[in-house]
Design a protein around this motif. Structure first.
Motif, PDB file in Angstrom:
ATOM      1  N   ARG A 121       1.328  -5.340  -3.774  1.00  0.00           N
ATOM      2  CA  ARG A 121       0.861  -4.058  -4.300  1.00  0.00           C
ATOM      3  C   ARG A 121      -0.664  -3.983  -4.303  1.00  0.00           C
ATOM      4  O   ARG A 121      -1.241  -2.987  -3.847  1.00  0.00           O
ATOM      5  N   ASP A 147       1.962  -3.174   3.846  1.00  0.00           N
ATOM      6  CA  ASP A 147       3.188  -2.433   4.147  1.00  0.00           C
ATOM      7  C   ASP A 147       4.178  -3.230   4.986  1.00  0.00           C
ATOM      8  O   ASP A 147       5.325  -2.805   5.181  1.00  0.00           O
ATOM      9  N   HIS A 174       9.117   3.809   6.210  1.00  0.00           N
ATOM     10  CA  HIS A 174       9.067   3.606   4.769  1.00  0.00           C
ATOM     11  C   HIS A 174       8.082   4.607   4.173  1.00  0.00           C
ATOM     12  O   HIS A 174       7.201   5.112   4.852  1.00  0.00           O
ATOM     13  N   ARG A 175       8.270   4.868   2.885  1.00  0.00           N
ATOM     14  CA  ARG A 175       7.349   5.756   2.171  1.00  0.00           C
ATOM     15  C   ARG A 175       6.272   4.913   1.491  1.00  0.00           C
ATOM     16  O   ARG A 175       6.404   3.698   1.359  1.00  0.00           O
ATOM     17  N   ARG A 176       5.215   5.578   1.058  1.00  0.00           N
ATOM     18  CA  ARG A 176       4.146   4.885   0.356  1.00  0.00           C
ATOM     19  C   ARG A 176       4.722   4.171  -0.875  1.00  0.00           C
ATOM     20  O   ARG A 176       5.509   4.748  -1.630  1.00  0.00           O
ATOM     21  N   PHE A 219       2.443  -0.868  12.017  1.00  0.00           N
ATOM     22  CA  PHE A 219       2.127  -0.898  10.591  1.00  0.00           C
ATOM     23  C   PHE A 219       0.614  -0.918  10.393  1.00  0.00           C
ATOM     24  O   PHE A 219      -0.127  -1.402  11.248  1.00  0.00           O
ATOM     25  N   GLU A 220       0.170  -0.420   9.249  1.00  0.00           N
ATOM     26  CA  GLU A 220      -1.268  -0.334   8.982  1.00  0.00           C
ATOM     27  C   GLU A 220      -1.834  -1.604   8.367  1.00  0.00           C
ATOM     28  O   GLU A 220      -2.944  -2.022   8.710  1.00  0.00           O
ATOM     29  N   HIS A 221      -1.083  -2.237   7.440  1.00  0.00           N
ATOM     30  CA  HIS A 221      -1.640  -3.376   6.700  1.00  0.00           C
ATOM     31  C   HIS A 221      -0.616  -4.508   6.577  1.00  0.00           C
ATOM     32  O   HIS A 221      -0.089  -4.751   5.485  1.00  0.00           O
ATOM     33  N   GLU A 229      10.371   0.815  -3.650  1.00  0.00           N
ATOM     34  CA  GLU A 229       9.083   0.896  -4.333  1.00  0.00           C
ATOM     35  C   GLU A 229       8.942  -0.146  -5.443  1.00  0.00           C
ATOM     36  O   GLU A 229       7.840  -0.389  -5.938  1.00  0.00           O
ATOM     37  N   GLU A 235       6.700   1.594  -0.680  1.00  0.00           N
ATOM     38  CA  GLU A 235       7.744   0.737  -0.132  1.00  0.00           C
ATOM     39  C   GLU A 235       7.119  -0.195   0.907  1.00  0.00           C
ATOM     40  O   GLU A 235       5.990   0.023   1.340  1.00  0.00           O
ATOM     41  N   HIS A 236       7.845  -1.224   1.286  1.00  0.00           N
ATOM     42  CA  HIS A 236       7.342  -2.072   2.363  1.00  0.00           C
ATOM     43  C   HIS A 236       8.509  -2.727   3.093  1.00  0.00           C
ATOM     44  O   HIS A 236       9.666  -2.635   2.672  1.00  0.00           O
TER      45      HIS A 236
END
Length: 305
Positions: free
Chosen positions: A127, A132, A178-180, A30-32, A157, A182-183
């Protein structure tokens, strides 16, 4: 003749190893990510394990506290001291900010609580932070709805949870797609029990806020519980506070978190007490879990912890 194994993992070692694997898997994919940290016992254990997972490097993600503004003073002091000790970046998502901005409406009356307002504040914090993956300290033994969670819990989302759309996790293979927008909520302590937590606290010498141990406090009997008489608790007609020797099994908003009478002042004594208990800590001491049979599941579908 078969040689004995050189080392056999204990029950706690196995749980810790599983949690370490989960932390590293999230950090790698995951990025964040962010870790929800309130200063409560489960989030403290989660943070302790995260530090072991990445040692000697620092924990590679921030922590976030969804702050109702109705916290126990001991917990806030411990939270700040722990964040400083680990040299973490802390994000505070404030319920008061949402009330002031008109995004949330505060309840009134003697049973008013900001606990339900945390959902909107949590989703706003996720948000605004662009997170994510969100680590939470929920365990499956706590409550029926939480028993339905996977380790990786997909949120759409809108931050909502659908218990019928949970992804399989065969052989501990986790699906974080997941899509942008979503988390994924991630629960490294899913397979732990309250007793496991306390045995880990005892064996690993994990420091907790003082209110988890027996101490004298002014309390108010209400709805079959003992609530701490803090500046946030409004007394009803005929209600009076009295002093009792108590400790807290779980910590949340001070207006809805009860305590239990106890003489346990050490982790060893708490372990003995918890081993004899037949009621979960949330079932015994959280007024917000008593709203209905499906109360927790309804709130989780809305985006609650």
């Amino acid at each position: 003749m078969t040689s004995p194994p050189l080392y056999e993992l204990s029950h706690l070692d196995a749980l810790e190893a599983e949690a370490v694997h989960i932390f590293r898997e999230v950090a790698a994919t995951f990025e964040h990510p962010v870790l929800l940290f309130s200063g409560g016992k489960d989030s403290v254990v989660m943070l302790h394990i995260a530090s072991r997972a990445f040692w000697p490097a620092p924990i590679p993600f921030p922590v976030m506290h969804v702050d109702t503004g109705h916290n126990f003073d001991e917990v806030i002091e411990f939270r700040d001291r722990t964040v400083d000790r680990y040299r973490l970046r802390m994000v505070i998502a404030s319920v008061q900010d949402d009330i002031d901005a008109g995004r949330s409406v505060e309840e009134s009356g003697i049973r008013a609580s900001r606990n339900r307002l945390q959902t909107a504040t949590l989703l706003r914090g996720i948000r605004e932070g662009g997170f994510d993956a969100v680590f939470g300290g929920a365990r499956r033994d706590e409550e029926k709805a939480r028993a339905k969670e996977r380790v990786f819990s997909f949120r759409d989302e809108f931050g909502q949870w659908d218990p019928r759309a949970q992804r399989p996790e065969l052989w501990n293979l986790y699906n974080g797609r997941h899509r942008r927008g979503e988390h994924i909520r991630v629960f490294p302590l899913s397979n732990w029990t309250e007793l496991d937590i306390w045995q880990y606290v005892r064996d690993r010498h994990v420091e907790l806020p003082s209110l988890y141990y027996a101490h004298r406090r002014q309390v108010v009997p209400r709805d079959g519980m003992l609530l701490a008489h803090t500046r946030f608790l409004q007394l009803g007609s005929g209600e009076e506070s009295h002093e009792a020797l108590v400790r807290f099994r779980t910590v949340g908003d001070a207006t809805c978190t009860g305590c239990v009478e106890s003489n346990a002042t050490t982790p060893d004594e708490v372990v003995v007490e918890v081993a004899a208990s037949r009621v979960t800590e949330r079932g015994a001491t959280r007024a917000d879990d008593r709203i209905s049979e499906a109360g927790m599941e309804d709130r989780k579908k809305e985006g609650y912890f």
